[in-house]
Design a protein around this motif. Structure first.
Motif, PDB file in Angstrom:
ATOM      1  N   PHE A 314       0.815  -1.206   0.000  1.00  0.00           N
ATOM      2  CA  PHE A 314       0.000   0.000   0.000  1.00  0.00           C
ATOM      3  C   PHE A 314       0.854   1.263   0.000  1.00  0.00           C
ATOM      4  O   PHE A 314       0.553   2.242  -0.681  1.00  0.00           O
ATOM      5  CB  PHE A 314      -0.899   0.028   1.234  1.00  0.00           C
ATOM      6  N   LEU A 315       1.909   1.268   0.810  1.00  0.00           N
ATOM      7  CA  LEU A 315       2.704   2.481   0.998  1.00  0.00           C
ATOM      8  C   LEU A 315       4.062   2.399   0.328  1.00  0.00           C
ATOM      9  O   LEU A 315       4.559   3.402  -0.182  1.00  0.00           O
ATOM     10  CB  LEU A 315       2.896   2.750   2.497  1.00  0.00           C
ATOM     11  N   ARG A 316       4.699   1.254   0.363  1.00  0.00           N
ATOM     12  CA  ARG A 316       5.984   1.070  -0.292  1.00  0.00           C
ATOM     13  C   ARG A 316       6.012  -0.320  -0.893  1.00  0.00           C
ATOM     14  O   ARG A 316       5.318  -1.227  -0.420  1.00  0.00           O
ATOM     15  CB  ARG A 316       7.140   1.238   0.696  1.00  0.00           C
ATOM     16  N   PRO A 317       6.788  -0.531  -1.961  1.00  0.00           N
ATOM     17  CA  PRO A 317       6.806  -1.849  -2.599  1.00  0.00           C
ATOM     18  C   PRO A 317       7.702  -2.829  -1.851  1.00  0.00           C
ATOM     19  O   PRO A 317       8.810  -2.482  -1.430  1.00  0.00           O
ATOM     20  CB  PRO A 317       7.364  -1.550  -3.990  1.00  0.00           C
ATOM     21  N   TYR A 318       7.205  -4.044  -1.677  1.00  0.00           N
ATOM     22  CA  TYR A 318       7.989  -5.145  -1.129  1.00  0.00           C
ATOM     23  C   TYR A 318       8.131  -6.190  -2.226  1.00  0.00           C
ATOM     24  O   TYR A 318       7.136  -6.722  -2.721  1.00  0.00           O
ATOM     25  CB  TYR A 318       7.298  -5.744   0.093  1.00  0.00           C
ATOM     26  N   ASP A 319       9.365  -6.499  -2.607  1.00  0.00           N
ATOM     27  CA  ASP A 319       9.609  -7.408  -3.721  1.00  0.00           C
ATOM     28  C   ASP A 319       9.299  -8.845  -3.347  1.00  0.00           C
ATOM     29  O   ASP A 319       9.645  -9.320  -2.253  1.00  0.00           O
ATOM     30  CB  ASP A 319      11.061  -7.304  -4.181  1.00  0.00           C
ATOM     31  N   TYR A 320       8.664  -9.549  -4.274  1.00  0.00           N
ATOM     32  CA  TYR A 320       8.417 -10.971  -4.115  1.00  0.00           C
ATOM     33  C   TYR A 320       9.697 -11.757  -4.365  1.00  0.00           C
ATOM     34  O   TYR A 320      10.669 -11.238  -4.929  1.00  0.00           O
ATOM     35  CB  TYR A 320       7.344 -11.442  -5.098  1.00  0.00           C
ATOM     36  N   ASP A 321       9.679 -13.020  -3.983  1.00  0.00           N
ATOM     37  CA  ASP A 321      10.833 -13.885  -4.188  1.00  0.00           C
ATOM     38  C   ASP A 321      11.058 -14.122  -5.685  1.00  0.00           C
ATOM     39  O   ASP A 321      10.171 -14.642  -6.371  1.00  0.00           O
ATOM     40  CB  ASP A 321      10.603 -15.221  -3.479  1.00  0.00           C
ATOM     41  N   PRO A 322      12.218 -13.737  -6.213  1.00  0.00           N
ATOM     42  CA  PRO A 322      12.427 -13.857  -7.668  1.00  0.00           C
ATOM     43  C   PRO A 322      12.438 -15.300  -8.154  1.00  0.00           C
ATOM     44  O   PRO A 322      11.970 -15.580  -9.264  1.00  0.00           O
ATOM     45  CB  PRO A 322      13.773 -13.165  -7.893  1.00  0.00           C
ATOM     46  N   ALA A 323      12.958 -16.232  -7.361  1.00  0.00           N
ATOM     47  CA  ALA A 323      13.000 -17.625  -7.800  1.00  0.00           C
ATOM     48  C   ALA A 323      11.590 -18.199  -7.898  1.00  0.00           C
ATOM     49  O   ALA A 323      11.272 -18.949  -8.836  1.00  0.00           O
ATOM     50  CB  ALA A 323      13.847 -18.451  -6.838  1.00  0.00           C
ATOM     51  N   LEU A 324      10.725 -17.857  -6.945  1.00  0.00           N
ATOM     52  CA  LEU A 324       9.349 -18.352  -6.983  1.00  0.00           C
ATOM     53  C   LEU A 324       8.602 -17.750  -8.166  1.00  0.00           C
ATOM     54  O   LEU A 324       7.839 -18.450  -8.860  1.00  0.00           O
ATOM     55  CB  LEU A 324       8.658 -18.002  -5.663  1.00  0.00           C
ATOM     56  N   ARG A 325       8.826 -16.471  -8.439  1.00  0.00           N
ATOM     57  CA  ARG A 325       8.209 -15.835  -9.613  1.00  0.00           C
ATOM     58  C   ARG A 325       8.715 -16.489 -10.893  1.00  0.00           C
ATOM     59  O   ARG A 325       7.948 -16.669 -11.854  1.00  0.00           O
ATOM     60  CB  ARG A 325       8.502 -14.336  -9.649  1.00  0.00           C
ATOM     61  N   ARG A 326       9.986 -16.833 -10.923  1.00  0.00           N
ATOM     62  CA  ARG A 326      10.532 -17.480 -12.118  1.00  0.00           C
ATOM     63  C   ARG A 326       9.862 -18.833 -12.354  1.00  0.00           C
ATOM     64  O   ARG A 326       9.562 -19.197 -13.495  1.00  0.00           O
ATOM     65  CB  ARG A 326      12.045 -17.650 -11.978  1.00  0.00           C
ATOM     66  N   HIS A 327       9.618 -19.579 -11.275  1.00  0.00           N
ATOM     67  CA  HIS A 327       8.883 -20.839 -11.423  1.00  0.00           C
ATOM     68  C   HIS A 327       7.510 -20.582 -12.044  1.00  0.00           C
ATOM     69  O   HIS A 327       7.053 -21.345 -12.898  1.00  0.00           O
ATOM     70  CB  HIS A 327       8.705 -21.502 -10.056  1.00  0.00           C
ATOM     71  N   ALA A 328       6.838 -19.514 -11.592  1.00  0.00           N
ATOM     72  CA  ALA A 328       5.510 -19.199 -12.133  1.00  0.00           C
ATOM     73  C   ALA A 328       5.587 -18.859 -13.613  1.00  0.00           C
ATOM     74  O   ALA A 328       4.764 -19.324 -14.424  1.00  0.00           O
ATOM     75  CB  ALA A 328       4.898 -18.038 -11.351  1.00  0.00           C
TER      76      ALA A 328
END
Length: 408
Positions: A314-328
């Motif tokens: 909502f206020l600042r971005p928190y990055d998701y796990d890049p390896a998990l996103r890559r799997h997706a």
């Protein structure tokens, strides 16, 4: 010999499998007819129905009672009212008291919006029962765990969610709008008034006072508008996520996996800033090692295009796990599913609770031409406005992630 994908597994059933899509549509349609505000009787009815549906797939779900306040408009509105009162103190020359009150209100508001401790609502506001559903699928004895979480409560509407404004902006500035990688962070406006109230107490300036009053009063009126409206049907947000849980239960029954335990979780009170997931974490995170666990929040996957955002907040971005996103992304590519990956989410989901707790996490959602979930918090979020092909694709993508993690 069975056909295998590039990662060595049999391909999941087609994303347009009519039997699967019929089951998903049935679940969304039935649950959308239940009035399901956060921490309500209807929300409980939905939780019990979901538990029964998971039992039908051979699982043994648990329905766990927790406590939640159940709104966000009361804490946001009350804290802006406190900031507004601080302006009154500042005008009377009590600037130290005004500063202290505005600072406390701002700190409490940021804590609430950032999905942290929620100390204000937990200490000062009433709470009601909410119910979470948890079922163990996959390899129940595996050392590693993937948590797939959705939510079954529904949001209240409000004028601020009217899709007319973004449609007008898109029509006026089509190239700029289409290139944007995030939706406007609307909740910044709820903090602006209290911040300006702090500055008013420090400076005593008339301009700061006027702007602080404008934003605090505007926020209070906006929150009152949301609070007085009924909950929307919540078909896309987030019965489509619930449907994905049921689709995964079916897939894992038909094609079991070894080496990965899968927790299928549907929480309540997500629309009150993820109170249900926070309660689920307090109960279950102590038993989930951070180095052997992942969390995927599946939220609003009934829009035309799936997305695996880079970040949320909502206020600042928190990055998701890049390896998990890559799997997706790889799972989507292996099955010919289009997925938007160059995107930042300016909302917050249950994945943020897991991120703050130190877990590798991500969110799988969907967007329309307005770069937001279709019919977001609007009365048109009905079962007949859901893109069920996209929901089926979401099942396939998460199933692909499961099988990649199981084989890793």
């Amino acid at each position: 010999m069975a056909t295998r994908t590039v990662d060595g597994h049999r391909p999941a059933p087609g994303t347009h499998d009519p039997e699967l899509l019929a089951e998903l549509e049935h679940a969304v349609t039935l649950l959308a007819d239940i009035d399901r505000p956060s921490a309500s009787e209807g929300e409980t009815r939905a939780a019990l129905w979901i538990a029964d549906a998971l039992k039908a797939h051979g699982l043994e779900p648990r329905v766990e009672a927790e406590r939640a306040h159940g709104t966000y408009w009361w804490p946001v509105g009350l804290l802006n009212a406190a900031a507004l009162w601080s302006l009154r103190l500042a005008r009377r020359g009590r600037r130290k008291r005004a500063f202290a009150l505005a600072a406390v209100a701002t700190a409490a508001l940021v804590d609430d919006l950032d999905h942290r401790h929620r100390w204000f609502r937990r200490a000062a506001l009433p709470h009601k029962p909410t119910h979470n559903v948890t079922a163990v699928a996959g390899d129940a004895d595996a050392a590693r765990t993937l948590v797939v979480v959705a939510h079954h409560d529904a949001a209240h509407s409000g004028a601020i969610f009217d899709p007319g404004l973004p449609r007008a902006l898109q029509a006026r500035f089509p190239e700029t709008y289409d290139k944007a990688i995030f939706h406007p962070p609307l909740l910044w406006l709820t903090v602006l008034g209290p911040l300006l109230a702090i500055w008013t107490a420090v400076s005593g300036g008339r301009r700061a006072y006027r702007w602080a009053r404008f934003f605090t009063v505007g926020t209070i009126l906006g929150m009152a508008d949301i609070g007085r409206r009924p909950a929307v049907p919540g078909a896309n947000d987030n019965l489509t996520g619930v449907a994905v849980l049921l689709g995964l239960a079916r897939r894992l029954r038909e094609q079991p996996v070894r080496g990965l335990r899968v927790l299928l979780v549907s929480v309540g009170a997500e629309e009150s800033f993820s109170e249900g997931m926070a309660a689920w974490g307090r109960r279950h995170f102590p038993d989930l090692p951070r180095d052997a666990s992942w969390v995927i929040a599946v939220d609003s996957v009934g829009s035309p295009t799936l997305c695996a955002p880079i970040s949320e907040g909502f206020l600042r971005p928190y990055d998701y796990d890049p390896a998990l996103r890559r799997h997706a992304i790889e799972a989507a590519g292996a099955h010919g599913v289009d997925i938007e990956a160059d995107f930042r989410f300016s909302f917050a989901t249950d994945a943020q609770i897991a991120h703050h707790a130190g877990y590798r996490s991500m969110m799988l959602g969907s967007v329309d031409e307005l770069r937001s979930p279709s019919n977001y918090h609007w009365p048109s979020d009905t079962a007949d406005n859901v893109d069920y092909d996209t929901v089926g694709e979401a099942v396939t993508v998460v199933d692909g992630i499961i099988r990649r993690l199981a084989a890793a």
